[in-house]
Scaffold this motif. Structure first.
Motif, PDB file in Angstrom:
ATOM      1  N   SER A  56       0.838  -1.190   0.000  1.00 55.83           N
ATOM      2  CA  SER A  56       0.000   0.000   0.000  1.00 55.83           C
ATOM      3  C   SER A  56       0.875   1.242   0.000  1.00 55.83           C
ATOM      4  CB  SER A  56      -0.889  -0.014   1.244  1.00 55.83           C
ATOM      5  OG  SER A  56      -1.704   1.128   1.289  1.00 55.83           O
ATOM      6  N   GLY A  57       0.541   2.197  -0.871  1.00 56.57           N
ATOM      7  CA  GLY A  57       1.285   3.441  -0.938  1.00 56.57           C
ATOM      8  C   GLY A  57       2.388   3.473  -1.972  1.00 56.57           C
ATOM      9  N   ALA A  58       2.603   2.370  -2.703  1.00 53.25           N
ATOM     10  CA  ALA A  58       3.676   2.330  -3.699  1.00 53.25           C
ATOM     11  C   ALA A  58       3.255   2.928  -5.038  1.00 53.25           C
ATOM     12  CB  ALA A  58       4.157   0.899  -3.899  1.00 53.25           C
ATOM     13  N   GLY A  59       1.960   3.126  -5.239  1.00 55.10           N
ATOM     14  CA  GLY A  59       1.491   3.724  -6.488  1.00 55.10           C
ATOM     15  C   GLY A  59       1.069   2.717  -7.545  1.00 55.10           C
ATOM     16  N   LYS A  60       0.784   1.505  -7.129  1.00 53.61           N
ATOM     17  CA  LYS A  60       0.435   0.440  -8.074  1.00 53.61           C
ATOM     18  C   LYS A  60      -0.791   0.784  -8.918  1.00 53.61           C
ATOM     19  CE  LYS A  60      -1.888  -2.792  -6.295  1.00 53.61           C
ATOM     20  NZ  LYS A  60      -2.384  -3.928  -5.484  1.00 53.61           N
ATOM     21  N   PRO A 167      10.436   4.367  -3.338  1.00 49.11           N
ATOM     22  CA  PRO A 167      11.873   4.640  -3.371  1.00 49.11           C
ATOM     23  C   PRO A 167      12.545   4.590  -2.000  1.00 49.11           C
ATOM     24  CG  PRO A 167      10.635   6.665  -3.636  1.00 49.11           C
ATOM     25  CD  PRO A 167       9.634   5.542  -3.704  1.00 49.11           C
ATOM     26  N   SER A 168      11.760   4.690  -0.916  1.00 47.01           N
ATOM     27  CA  SER A 168      12.336   4.654   0.427  1.00 47.01           C
ATOM     28  C   SER A 168      11.215   4.456   1.445  1.00 47.01           C
ATOM     29  CB  SER A 168      13.078   5.958   0.741  1.00 47.01           C
ATOM     30  OG  SER A 168      12.166   7.046   0.798  1.00 47.01           O
ATOM     31  N   VAL A 169      11.607   4.110   2.662  1.00 44.33           N
ATOM     32  CA  VAL A 169      10.627   3.970   3.738  1.00 44.33           C
ATOM     33  C   VAL A 169       9.979   5.322   4.030  1.00 44.33           C
ATOM     34  CG1 VAL A 169      10.301   3.395   6.166  1.00 44.33           C
ATOM     35  CG2 VAL A 169      11.824   2.011   4.763  1.00 44.33           C
ATOM     36  N   GLU A 170      10.782   6.382   3.998  1.00 49.00           N
ATOM     37  CA  GLU A 170      10.249   7.715   4.271  1.00 49.00           C
ATOM     38  C   GLU A 170       9.230   8.129   3.213  1.00 49.00           C
ATOM     39  OE1 GLU A 170       9.242  11.063   6.076  1.00 49.00           O
ATOM     40  OE2 GLU A 170      10.498   9.470   6.914  1.00 49.00           O
ATOM     41  N   ALA A 171       9.529   7.842   1.953  1.00 54.68           N
ATOM     42  CA  ALA A 171       8.570   8.164   0.889  1.00 54.68           C
ATOM     43  C   ALA A 171       7.280   7.374   1.070  1.00 54.68           C
ATOM     44  CB  ALA A 171       9.185   7.866  -0.472  1.00 54.68           C
ATOM     45  N   LEU A 172       7.417   6.102   1.459  1.00 53.39           N
ATOM     46  CA  LEU A 172       6.244   5.274   1.720  1.00 53.39           C
ATOM     47  C   LEU A 172       5.409   5.867   2.848  1.00 53.39           C
ATOM     48  CD1 LEU A 172       4.671   2.606   1.261  1.00 53.39           C
ATOM     49  CD2 LEU A 172       6.179   1.569   2.965  1.00 53.39           C
ATOM     50  N   ARG A 173       6.084   6.269   3.901  1.00 55.87           N
ATOM     51  CA  ARG A 173       5.389   6.847   5.053  1.00 55.87           C
ATOM     52  C   ARG A 173       4.658   8.130   4.652  1.00 55.87           C
ATOM     53  NH1 ARG A 173       5.435   6.699  10.568  1.00 55.87           N
ATOM     54  NH2 ARG A 173       5.007   8.670  11.611  1.00 55.87           N
ATOM     55  N   GLN A 174       5.295   8.962   3.861  1.00 57.72           N
ATOM     56  CA  GLN A 174       4.671  10.208   3.434  1.00 57.72           C
ATOM     57  C   GLN A 174       3.422   9.948   2.602  1.00 57.72           C
ATOM     58  OE1 GLN A 174       7.711  12.425   1.406  1.00 57.72           O
ATOM     59  NE2 GLN A 174       8.793  12.994   3.304  1.00 57.72           N
ATOM     60  N   ARG A 175       3.502   8.941   1.722  1.00 61.46           N
ATOM     61  CA  ARG A 175       2.349   8.620   0.886  1.00 61.46           C
ATOM     62  C   ARG A 175       1.200   8.082   1.723  1.00 61.46           C
ATOM     63  NH1 ARG A 175       5.572   5.563  -4.093  1.00 61.46           N
ATOM     64  NH2 ARG A 175       6.788   7.392  -4.766  1.00 61.46           N
ATOM     65  N   LEU A 176       1.501   7.244   2.694  1.00 64.67           N
ATOM     66  CA  LEU A 176       0.456   6.695   3.551  1.00 64.67           C
ATOM     67  C   LEU A 176      -0.132   7.763   4.456  1.00 64.67           C
ATOM     68  CD1 LEU A 176       2.076   3.266   4.510  1.00 64.67           C
ATOM     69  CD2 LEU A 176       0.210   3.663   2.901  1.00 64.67           C
ATOM     70  N   THR A 177       0.708   8.667   4.932  1.00 63.62           N
ATOM     71  CA  THR A 177       0.238   9.750   5.795  1.00 63.62           C
ATOM     72  C   THR A 177      -0.650  10.709   5.016  1.00 63.62           C
ATOM     73  OG1 THR A 177       2.267   9.632   7.106  1.00 63.62           O
ATOM     74  CG2 THR A 177       0.950  11.634   7.304  1.00 63.62           C
ATOM     75  N   VAL A 191       2.651   1.195   7.735  1.00 66.32           N
ATOM     76  CA  VAL A 191       4.048   1.130   7.287  1.00 66.32           C
ATOM     77  C   VAL A 191       4.620  -0.256   7.565  1.00 66.32           C
ATOM     78  CG1 VAL A 191       6.380   2.016   7.659  1.00 66.32           C
ATOM     79  CG2 VAL A 191       4.447   3.610   7.504  1.00 66.32           C
ATOM     80  N   ALA A 192       4.329  -0.799   8.747  1.00 63.74           N
ATOM     81  CA  ALA A 192       4.830  -2.134   9.087  1.00 63.74           C
ATOM     82  C   ALA A 192       4.271  -3.185   8.141  1.00 63.74           C
ATOM     83  CB  ALA A 192       4.461  -2.472  10.535  1.00 63.74           C
ATOM     84  N   ALA A 193       2.975  -3.073   7.809  1.00 61.55           N
ATOM     85  CA  ALA A 193       2.355  -4.026   6.888  1.00 61.55           C
ATOM     86  C   ALA A 193       2.957  -3.895   5.497  1.00 61.55           C
ATOM     87  CB  ALA A 193       0.851  -3.794   6.833  1.00 61.55           C
ATOM     88  N   ALA A 194       3.229  -2.660   5.078  1.00 60.60           N
ATOM     89  CA  ALA A 194       3.814  -2.435   3.762  1.00 60.60           C
ATOM     90  C   ALA A 194       5.231  -3.008   3.683  1.00 60.60           C
ATOM     91  CB  ALA A 194       3.833  -0.937   3.440  1.00 60.60           C
ATOM     92  N   ARG A 195       6.004  -2.865   4.762  1.00 56.33           N
ATOM     93  CA  ARG A 195       7.356  -3.415   4.775  1.00 56.33           C
ATOM     94  C   ARG A 195       7.323  -4.945   4.753  1.00 56.33           C
ATOM     95  NH1 ARG A 195      11.434  -0.097   8.598  1.00 56.33           N
ATOM     96  NH2 ARG A 195      12.872  -1.256   7.264  1.00 56.33           N
ATOM     97  N   GLU A 196       6.333  -5.535   5.391  1.00 51.99           N
ATOM     98  CA  GLU A 196       6.164  -6.982   5.324  1.00 51.99           C
ATOM     99  C   GLU A 196       5.874  -7.415   3.889  1.00 51.99           C
ATOM    100  OE1 GLU A 196       5.476 -11.009   5.705  1.00 51.99           O
ATOM    101  OE2 GLU A 196       6.605  -9.623   6.975  1.00 51.99           O
ATOM    102  N   ASP A 197       5.024  -6.665   3.199  1.00 52.28           N
ATOM    103  CA  ASP A 197       4.747  -6.957   1.788  1.00 52.28           C
ATOM    104  C   ASP A 197       6.028  -6.880   0.961  1.00 52.28           C
ATOM    105  OD1 ASP A 197       2.088  -7.243   2.398  1.00 52.28           O
ATOM    106  OD2 ASP A 197       1.488  -5.270   1.639  1.00 52.28           O
ATOM    107  N   CYS A 198       6.846  -5.857   1.236  1.00 49.84           N
ATOM    108  CA  CYS A 198       8.085  -5.657   0.471  1.00 49.84           C
ATOM    109  C   CYS A 198       9.064  -6.821   0.645  1.00 49.84           C
ATOM    110  CB  CYS A 198       8.760  -4.354   0.891  1.00 49.84           C
ATOM    111  SG  CYS A 198       7.885  -2.854   0.386  1.00 49.84           S
TER     112      CYS A 198
END
Length: 246
Positions: A56-60, A167-177, A191-198
């Motif tokens: 989630s948040g990667a832009g798929k 591109p980064s954890v911070e970018a992911l966090r910003q998109r989710l926020t 963020v934790a769920a997204a990192r598990e997916d990654c």
């Protein structure tokens, strides 16, 4: 979340067998050899099956929309779901909305290529529709999660899978926020769920880093076009031209 696997009659990719077959029959004509091989193995004009997954948040979803707009030769599979339509959603366009009873009947019949129960609602991909569409030569795209992708790869090993990364954890966090005014605890869980997916990125054939959207869109389109240039597809699609040149 629970998932249900179903049986499949799909065969493995034949590319390696085609290469060997051609080497054994070069003198009898490359085009005729491939045509005979494809007929014998029922792979003539079969469309590609593409899988696009991401945290989630990667832009798929945005990338998939961009791909569908850029390439008329690929069609998005519309999933079935038991959840209620949201405002603006159209049956048959965003989802096929069905009752829980009907979904479970379809599940018992083995109608789903992959299925999941998420937060009390079922979601599933129609296996008969995908089989029929691919037989016409149409390329099909599945926009699903990594668990669904794992199911599909078991049933259709020749499926081409793509994973989209931020591109980064911070970018992911910003998109989710940026999606709303959620509490910090909720954002941390996402963020934790997204990192598990990654962590499942190594299970996929291609990886796209969605840092610059235009570049990422071009990369996804390149994956699709690359698959269409493979030897078995080209010999089938352009047999008359190749026959005239060889």
């Amino acid at each position: 979340m629970t998932r249900t696997e179903v049986r499949s009659t799909h065969s493995d990719s034949h590319l390696g067998h085609i290469s060997f077959w051609l080497s054994e029959r070069h003198n009898s004509g490359i085009v005729a050899a491939v045509q005979i091989f494809c007929i014998e193995h029922d792979i003539m004009t079969t469309g590609n099956l593409f899988i696009v997954a991401a945290p989630s948040g990667a832009g798929k979803t945005s990338l998939v929309k961009e791909l569908l707009a850029a390439d008329a030769g690929i069609q998005l599979s519309i999933s079935y779901t038991t959840r209620a339509p949201r405002p603006g959603e159209v049956d048959g366009q965003h989802y096929h909305f069905v009752s829980r009873e009907n979904f479970e009947l379809m599940l018992e019949r083995g109608d789903f290529l992959e299925s999941a129960e998420v937060y009390g609602n079922y979601y599933g991909t129609s296996q008969p529709w995908i089989e029929a569409s691919r037989k016409t030569g149409k390329d099909i795209l599945l926009e699903i999660d990594w668990q669904g992708a794992a199911q599909v790869r078991k049933l259709i090993p020749e499926a081409i899978s793509v994973f989209v990364l931020p591109p980064s954890v911070e970018a992911l966090r910003q998109r989710l926020t940026g999606r709303g005014q959620d509490a910090e605890e909720v954002i941390q869980r996402r963020v934790a769920a997204a990192r598990e997916d990654c962590s499942h990125v190594g299970e996929f054939d291609y990886v796209i880093i969605n840092d610059d959207f235009t570049t990422a869109g071009q990369d996804l389109l390149a994956v699709v076009r690359t698959q269409r240039l493979r030897i078995n597809a080209q010999l089938d699609r352009h047999s008359d031209l190749i026959a005239s040149l060889t």
